[in-house]
Design an enzyme around this catalytic site. Structure first.
Site, PDB file in Angstrom:
ATOM      1  N   SER A 164     -11.224  -0.771  -0.679  1.00 46.21           N
ATOM      2  CA  SER A 164      -9.976  -0.749  -0.214  1.00 46.21           C
ATOM      3  C   SER A 164     -10.056  -0.937   1.505  1.00 46.21           C
ATOM      4  CB  SER A 164      -9.390   0.606  -0.258  1.00 46.21           C
ATOM      5  OG  SER A 164      -8.449   0.559  -1.310  1.00 46.21           O
ATOM      6  N   HIS A 198      -3.709   6.037   3.460  1.00 43.12           N
ATOM      7  CA  HIS A 198      -4.460   4.662   2.760  1.00 43.12           C
ATOM      8  C   HIS A 198      -3.777   3.536   3.604  1.00 43.12           C
ATOM      9  CE1 HIS A 198      -5.785   1.877  -0.199  1.00 43.12           C
ATOM     10  NE2 HIS A 198      -6.849   2.845  -0.157  1.00 43.12           N
ATOM     11  N   ASP A 209       0.677  -1.203   0.021  1.00 43.77           N
ATOM     12  CA  ASP A 209      -0.002   0.104   0.011  1.00 43.77           C
ATOM     13  C   ASP A 209       0.980   1.094  -0.097  1.00 43.77           C
ATOM     14  OD1 ASP A 209      -2.244   1.713   0.586  1.00 43.77           O
ATOM     15  OD2 ASP A 209      -3.396   0.164   1.147  1.00 43.77           O
TER      16      ASP A 209
END
Ligand SMILES: *[C@@H]1O[C@H](CO)[C@@H](O)[C@H](O)[C@H]1NC(C)=O
Ligand SMILES: *[C@@H]1O[C@H](CO)[C@@H](O)[C@H](O)[C@H]1NC(C)=O
Ligand SMILES: *[C@@H]1O[C@H](CO)[C@@H](O)[C@H](O)[C@H]1NC(C)=O
Ligand SMILES: *[C@@H]1O[C@H](CO)[C@@H](O)[C@H](O)[C@H]1NC(C)=O
Ligand SMILES: *[C@@H]1O[C@H](CO)[C@@H](O)[C@H](O)[C@H]1NC(C)=O
Length: 780
Positions: free
Chosen positions: A556, A226, A153
């Site tokens: 996600s 994220h 990520d």
């Protein structure tokens, strides 16, 4: 990360895509955008060169010399970015298209794949999943802390409490990875929870030039948020008193709070580059992770040309479960990515939690929307209300794009903006900058009643299409429309829940229609998890607020829920294969509410189908004890490739092994030992399926007993009259653990249905366990 879903539309299939550079979406955080790039003949681009080691001439001293000589034969100047040695044998390099084509024709080269750019795709979810808010339900065991989740990520923010390692034993002895120092990141930034952190930027830098260290850290540090969010969702430590500005207040914990996290930063401000992703996957496999979590996805292509599918295959072959996001391109059908059958493909549903923000109008009406705004509230008194489309000098003014609102006409008012094009929080900034007091973010038909909460920079309520239409109608017809917005805090116990998120990408599977995708759904709407200290909760550059937790949405977010649950199952059943763990998650998933109705689709307000939710919503406690599993080994996938008519070279590109299909054997896609069934049937217009003509297909499956000796009996429910289903045998007796029993399902299509799809459900039960599989029929 600017545009919303419209941008993702019209993304076609790239099956058999060769040397065309296409930039793809891989991000499944729900605010991301897609960009498309065009190739140019003269400019150099990155290619991943896959070499066939068995073709290396003996004259070479080693493989590097061979790679180098192959490369130099087409380009004097090219250097290798990475060499790959486990998932594939080969290297990545910068070539012109012409050089790449020349190289691919050489003997010993399996493929030359153009770089793909993948764009980036809890307090409450453990309780919602029946896991309890503490560790009481799933007791911590020595083995649960031996499991390592690798997260590919945007990196990690190691200082947050979710990475606190208090109470964890030494780093598992199986761990072979490192904690890589770099800008703002020391080797001491890791601990017994975050056991590894590495970054992979060569592909990114080859394309974009050296990383601008004023913008992002050339290190595993997460400047985006994220990666920290996904890693802590999967395996964050227990943190009490977590919230975003008081919203979602409670105890935050990952799905597998005892498991260890290894972060592989492969995504940068400019996207996630496949040469970096492949390097990260190779490292994760070599480091000894047990689960790989990738909330990134791309376009779809044949498996042998899909870097993520190839990387995932090698991981799964070594017993590592690979969990990926399904994509945020729903509700359009056929919008899935990451569909390889060895990948666990995760769609998104809601929790039973809401963050209401009420809109009260001058006509006395009151509508409920959603928001995570946290600043000074609007006063209770009503202020003038305007529709952005009426106070703009641009034709797309209704969308509140930058510089389109006329300040003199919006100052001191509440502005109605339509959702779409720019990001939801960006609209708020535009409205605030023009002097307005508040925003009503209006869903259009595309978004229906789907409400995604955001940490807006001014008082905002995001409302569903029905409320939006009513509010606009009032604004258009009342001579002096007024409104106000009030926050309703955090509301729990929302019914029905879960509902399928509109953005969650849908089947059918366009690459292999015989494999049902997505595999299952998990919470992915308004999820609270850890956040970076380098970006505010809205992700806007000008958002200077700092938070340890943020609430965001997307597949996600659902993907790492499943990654963490897979880690939990791995801890309880260390000898289970990736396919067995995936089977346990799928066959115990639920697709209906207590009243028997299918999980609703927020996009339509109607019940959703297995093409939307696969086997259903995860049910972790049941998945720990599934009774039976549909296991699959590399041999099963080899037979699957033979059924796809892949050549030996195609197969080698994925498996790195020499395998030739047995020409005397009949291979069938329906025989892949999958925990769900997808049965494409031909219509009257298709060959051999004329009206009244019966066509029959048989699917064979093998169950492995992972519980006590038991006899399982079949039960079948079908919603279609058009297909006769028979199962042989209808009872399976297992005398011992790990015993395998096979059965065959015969589908006989007798007539054409009125629609193009229909569904059935097959279950094996010993009275204690229920081993369920959806069956999806489609007529093409
Ligand atoms: C890294 O270590 C140095 C020296 O001990 C220290 O000054 C610095 O703050 C550390 N940086 C981080 C991000 O921990
Ligand atoms: C609007 O409705 C909500 C929920 O029913 C209620 O809590 C709120 O007080 C109402 N607001 C007004 C101004 O009536
Ligand atoms: C405002 O915009 C709506 C929708 O475009 C339109 O129907 C209406 O006539 C406009 N009102 C004014 C006062 O321009
Ligand atoms: C719209 O109006 C504003 C304010 O009057 C002005 O600053 C802006 O340049 C105008 N934009 C366009 C596209 O005409
Ligand atoms: C593979 O080839 C056979 C024989 O030509 C054909 O019947 C079958 O449809 C092909 N399968 C696929 C998946 O293309």
């Amino acid at each position: 990360m600017k545009m919303e879903r419209q941008a993702m539309k019209g993304k076609g299939l790239n099956l058999g895509l060769q040397l065309i550079a296409t930039v793809l979406v891989l991000c499944f955080c729900y605010t991301c955008e897609v960009a498309e790039g065009k190739s140019q003949q003269t400019t150099k681009k990155t290619y991943i060169v896959h070499m066939d080691m068995s073709k290396m001439a003996e004259t070479y001293e080693d493989h590097l010399q061979w790679y180098d000589s192959s490369l130099k034969s087409v380009s004097e100047s090219a250097d290798m970015l990475y060499t790959y040695s486990s998932i594939i044998h080969g290297f990545s390099t910068r070539l012109t298209q012409e050089e790449a084509e020349l190289l691919e024709k050489q003997s010993g080269i399996l493929s030359v794949l153009p770089e793909m750019i993948y764009k980036l795709h809890t307090t409450h979810s453990p309780e919602f999943l029946g896991l309890g808010s503490s560790d009481s339900v799933v007791p911590a065991s020595a083995s649960s802390s031996e499991v390592i989740v690798g997260v590919l990520d945007t990196g990690v923010w190691p200082e947050i409490k979710s990475f606190d390692d208090t109470g964890l034993g030494p780093v598992p002895s199986t761990w072979k990875g490192t904690c890589e120092a770099g800008k703002n990141f020391n080797s001491s930034s890791c601990n017994r929870k975050l056991i590894g952190a590495q970054y992979f930027s060569k592909g990114y830098e080859a394309a974009f030039g050296p990383i601008d260290e004023t913008m992002e850290s050339k290190s595993p540090r997460d400047d985006d948020g994220h990666g920290t969010h996904t890693a802590t969702t999967a395996a964050g430590s227990v943190v009490s008193g977590a919230s975003l500005f008081g919203y979602a207040f409670g105890t935050a914990r990952g799905m597998a709070p005892q498991a260890r996290v290894a972060a592989y930063k492969v995504c940068w401000l400019g996207g996630c580059f496949s040469s970096d992703i492949l390097a990260g996957m190779e490292k994760a496999v070599a480091d000894g992770v047990n689960v790989i979590s990738m909330s990134i996805g791309g376009g779809i292509s044949d498996y042998n040309r899909d870097t993520v599918a190839i990387g995932a295959f090698r991981a799964v072959a070594q017993g590592i479960l690979v969990s990926c996001s399904a994509g945020n391109s729903g509700p359009s059908p056929g919008s899935l990515t990451n569909v390889a059958p060895w990948i666990t493909t995760v769609g998104a549903g809601t929790l039973d939690r809401d963050f209401p923000a009420y809109v009260s109008l001058g006509n006395g009406k009151n509508y409920s929307g959603i928001s995570l705004y946290s600043g000074k509230p609007l006063s209770d008194s009503l202020v003038p209300l305007v529709y952005a489309g009426n106070v703009s000098n641009s034709t797309s003014g209704n969308l509140c794009m930058t510089g389109t609102l006329v300040p003199s006409q919006v100052a001191g008012k509440i502005v109605i903006c339509d959702r779409g094009s720019n990001s939801r929080v960006q609209k708020g900034l535009v409205v605030k900058d023009s002097g307005a007091l508040g925003m009503i973010l209006a869903n259009t038909e595309l978004y229906g009643e789907e409400l995604v909460a955001d940490a807006h920079v001014l008082p905002t309520s995001t409302v569903g299409q029905r409320a939006a239409d009513a509010i606009k109608n009032y604004a258009f017809t009342d001579p002096k429309p007024t409104a106000t917005i009030a926050s309703g805090g955090t509301k729990l116990g929302v019914e029905p829940s879960p509902v399928l998120a509109a953005f969650s990408s849908r089947g059918p599977n366009l690459v292999t229609p015989e494999v049902l995708k997505p595999d299952l759904i998990a919470p992915g709407v308004n999820i609270l998890a850890g956040w970076t200290g380098a970006a505010g909760p809205s992700g806007l550059t000008r958002d200077t607020r700092h938070v340890s937790f943020n609430i965001i949405s997307g597949t996600s977010m659902s993907c790492p829920h499943v990654s963490g649950l897979a880690a939990l199952i791995k801890g309880a059943h260390q000898d289970w294969s990736a396919a067995a763990i995936k089977s346990a998650l799928m066959t115990t998933a639920y697709a209906t509410y207590k009243n028997g109705e299918n999980i609703l689709d927020v996009a339509t307000g109607q019940p959703s189908t297995p093409f939307d939710f696969g086997a259903g919503h995860v049910n972790p406690m049941a998945a720990l004890d599934p009774g039976l599993v549909y296991d699959a080994s590399v041999d099963d996938y080899l037979s699957f490739f033979c059924a796809l008519n892949y050549t030996a070279a195609d197969i080698k590109q994925i498996t790195n092994e020499d395998f030739t299909c047995d020409s005397s054997k009949k291979y069938s896609l329906g025989d892949l030992n999958y925990p769900s069934f997808s049965v494409p049937l031909e219509t009257a217009s298709g060959k051999g399926g004329g009206a009244g003509v019966t066509s029959t297909v048989k699917y064979t499956r093998t169950l492995t007993n992972v519980g006590a000796p038991a006899t399982y009996k079949l039960s079948m429910t079908s919603k279609t009259q058009s297909v006769k289903i028979s199962v042989e045998p209808e009872s399976l007796s297992f005398a011992k653990e790990n015993e395998k029993k096979s059965y065959t399902v015969t589908f006989t299509a007798t007539s054409m249905p009125s629609g193009t799809s229909s569904f059935a459900h097959l279950e094996w039960s010993d009275g204690k366990h229920v081993v369920g599989s959806p069956i999806a029929f489609s007529w093409t």
